[in-house]
Design an enzyme around this catalytic site. Structure first.
Site, mmCIF file in Angstrom:
data_model
loop_
_atom_site.group_PDB
_atom_site.id
_atom_site.type_symbol
_atom_site.label_atom_id
_atom_site.label_comp_id
_atom_site.label_asym_id
_atom_site.label_seq_id
_atom_site.Cartn_x
_atom_site.Cartn_y
_atom_site.Cartn_z
ATOM 1 N N TYR A 191 0.823 -1.210 0.000
ATOM 2 C CA TYR A 191 0.000 0.000 0.000
ATOM 3 C C TYR A 191 0.862 1.267 0.000
ATOM 4 O O TYR A 191 0.361 2.356 -0.282
ATOM 5 C CB TYR A 191 -0.938 0.033 1.215
ATOM 6 C CG TYR A 191 -2.037 -1.025 1.183
ATOM 7 C CD1 TYR A 191 -2.224 -1.835 0.067
ATOM 8 C CD2 TYR A 191 -2.890 -1.208 2.260
ATOM 9 C CE1 TYR A 191 -3.213 -2.797 0.035
ATOM 10 C CE2 TYR A 191 -3.893 -2.168 2.232
ATOM 11 C CZ TYR A 191 -4.037 -2.967 1.117
ATOM 12 O OH TYR A 191 -5.034 -3.921 1.090
ATOM 13 N N LYS A 237 3.466 -15.561 1.987
ATOM 14 C CA LYS A 237 3.342 -16.263 0.703
ATOM 15 C C LYS A 237 4.772 -16.567 0.248
ATOM 16 O O LYS A 237 5.222 -16.165 -0.833
ATOM 17 C CB LYS A 237 2.574 -15.354 -0.281
ATOM 18 C CG LYS A 237 2.186 -16.002 -1.580
ATOM 19 C CD LYS A 237 1.079 -17.033 -1.443
ATOM 20 C CE LYS A 237 0.823 -17.707 -2.790
ATOM 21 N NZ LYS A 237 0.005 -18.927 -2.678
ATOM 22 N N ASP A 241 -11.210 -8.995 7.253
ATOM 23 C CA ASP A 241 -12.620 -8.919 6.839
ATOM 24 C C ASP A 241 -13.250 -10.303 6.888
ATOM 25 O O ASP A 241 -14.437 -10.454 7.194
ATOM 26 C CB ASP A 241 -12.748 -8.341 5.427
ATOM 27 C CG ASP A 241 -12.893 -6.828 5.450
ATOM 28 O OD1 ASP A 241 -12.428 -6.216 6.437
ATOM 29 O OD2 ASP A 241 -13.472 -6.263 4.509
ATOM 30 N N ASP A 301 -5.341 -7.022 5.734
ATOM 31 C CA ASP A 301 -6.537 -6.280 5.332
ATOM 32 C C ASP A 301 -7.614 -7.269 4.887
ATOM 33 O O ASP A 301 -8.778 -7.210 5.304
ATOM 34 C CB ASP A 301 -6.140 -5.350 4.167
ATOM 35 C CG ASP A 301 -7.212 -4.331 3.862
ATOM 36 O OD1 ASP A 301 -8.227 -4.305 4.560
ATOM 37 O OD2 ASP A 301 -7.025 -3.558 2.892
#
Ligand code: NAD
Length: 366
Positions: free
Chosen positions: A141, A191, A251, A247
């Site tokens: 980001y 990852k 959720d 992020d």
């Protein structure tokens, strides 16, 4: 104690839920004899409208002066096609970076009273109690180069996922220290089978773990983690991950809690000389334009963020517990908003805030 708090309601339901959070903050601080000073600032779409900038200088100044900041949410549909630097969400990134709040703590737990609100089977969700520690000021980001260039078939977009060893170390320490006060287990998500960035992440987390021999460490790939969160959520205690993965995964955690409106978050930076943490507190949800202005948003994520603020930034554990306890009382009473699918008529946002204040008052007089 004197508490100097900045309130940034932002856009959409951010305004409605922070109104209730402020009500609860005023109520609990007065019940426990503290002095509270609240300032309000502009952030997001409203700041673009009123000051031409999603993160005005005045807001930056107020945030640096405050002991802690409580935010609602930002985002207005009219800016959906605006370039990134002109979008309300840029304000969010700006304030996080200004305060250098590098660790976002998102507790996810199942409440008995809400177990039927989760679309997952009760026996899967029951007993879930984890905290997601998301790195907040680095990664894709913020990384450069970024942008869109060229045209036609050659038009091209670039984002960069970048982390330094120091950035990974500090958030890892935060996760291990939290785990020490909980079930002593850290699950680090990456990852590393594909990304060099994740390979460094994993290596540094292992090194930091060496200083916490009493805490168990496991690694999990982000795709598997997304699956395990809904297959076996009880296996997690502290989940440590980088910015974008966190992020997305948090959720998913909302499904476990019954509604995204339930989830609080605390974004923490360095310790201040007083021993308190620099903190930015906000519900996990966005500005929800679909229900904005209707007095039906669930304010409990924002109110839970007040409890987190009392705990982390002010060390007021009893007051934080009083807010959490009052929230549970209200949940058990069934006086909840429509997202939690109550058996009777849903309560309005403001009614839930009032009920939390009343439960605090009642507990104080017992
Ligand atoms: P959202 O979280 O705003 O809404 C997703 C869904 O959840 C909607 O159906 C909404 O009605 C519901 N919902 C969210 N919060 C709720 C609450 N408290 N009570 C009841 N229902 C609730 O996510 P979105 O729709 O993807 O985004 C809307 C806007 O918010 C966008 O502009 C986005 O960029 C912004 N956003 C901001 C933040 C933030 O400020 N931290 C976070 C996420 C999204």
């Amino acid at each position: 104690m004197k508490l100097n708090v900045l309130l940034l309601p932002g856009d959409g339901i951010g305004v409605e839920v922070t109104r209730e959070a402020e009500k609860v903050l005023k109520h609990v601080t007065s019940a426990y004899g503290h002095e509270l000073a609240v300032h309000q600032g502009l952030l997001g779409g409203i700041a673009i409208h009123k000051a031409g900038n999603p993160f005005p200088d005045e807001t930056r100044k107020l945030a640096l002066e405050a002991d802690a900041t409580l935010m609602g949410a930002v985002g207005l549909p009219e800016f959906d096609n605006a370039p990134p630097e002109k979008r309300p969400e840029r304000g969010l990134l700006g304030i996080r970076q200004t305060l250098q709040v590098y660790a976002n703590l998102r507790p996810v737990r199942s409440y008995k009273a809400l177990i039927d609100s989760s679309p997952l089977k009760n026996e899967l969700v029951d007993g879930t109690d984890m905290i997601i520690v998301r790195e907040l000021t680095g990664g894709i980001y913020y990384g450069t180069p970024r942008g869109i260039s060229g045209s036609g078939a050659e038009e091209r977009a670039v984002n960069t996922m970048t982390y330094t060893r120091a950035e990974i170390e500090r958030v890892s320490h935060m996760a291990f220290q939290l785990a020490r006060k909980r079930k002593k287990k850290v699950t680090s998500v990456d990852k590393s089978n594909v990304l060099e960035n994740s390979q460094l992440w994993r290596r540094v987390v292992v090194e930091v773990a060496g200083q916490y021999s009493d805490v168990a460490l496991e690694h999990i790939l982000v795709d598997n983690c997304a699956m395990q969160l809904v297959l076996n959520p009880r296996r997690f205690d502290v989940v440590l991950t980088e910015n974008m993965f966190g992020d997305i995964l948090s959720d998913e955690g909302a499904v476990l809690a019954g509604s995204i409106g339930m989830l609080p978050s605390a974004s923490i930076g360095n310790r201040r000389p007083s021993g308190a943490w620099t903190g930015l507190y906000e519900p996990v949800h966005g500005s929800a334009p679909d229900i904005a202005g209707q007095n039906k948003a669930n304010p409990l994520g924002a109110i839970g963020s007040v409890a987190a603020m009392l705990e982390y930034s002010f060390g007021l554990m009893e007051e934080a517990a009083a807010v959490n306890h009052a929230m549970e009382t209200v949940l058990n009473s069934g006086k909840v908003t429509a997202d939690l699918k109550p058996p009777g008529a849903p309560a309005a946002t403001s009614e839930v805030g009032d009920a939390v204040c009343a439960a605090i008052a009642k507990a104080a007089t017992v």
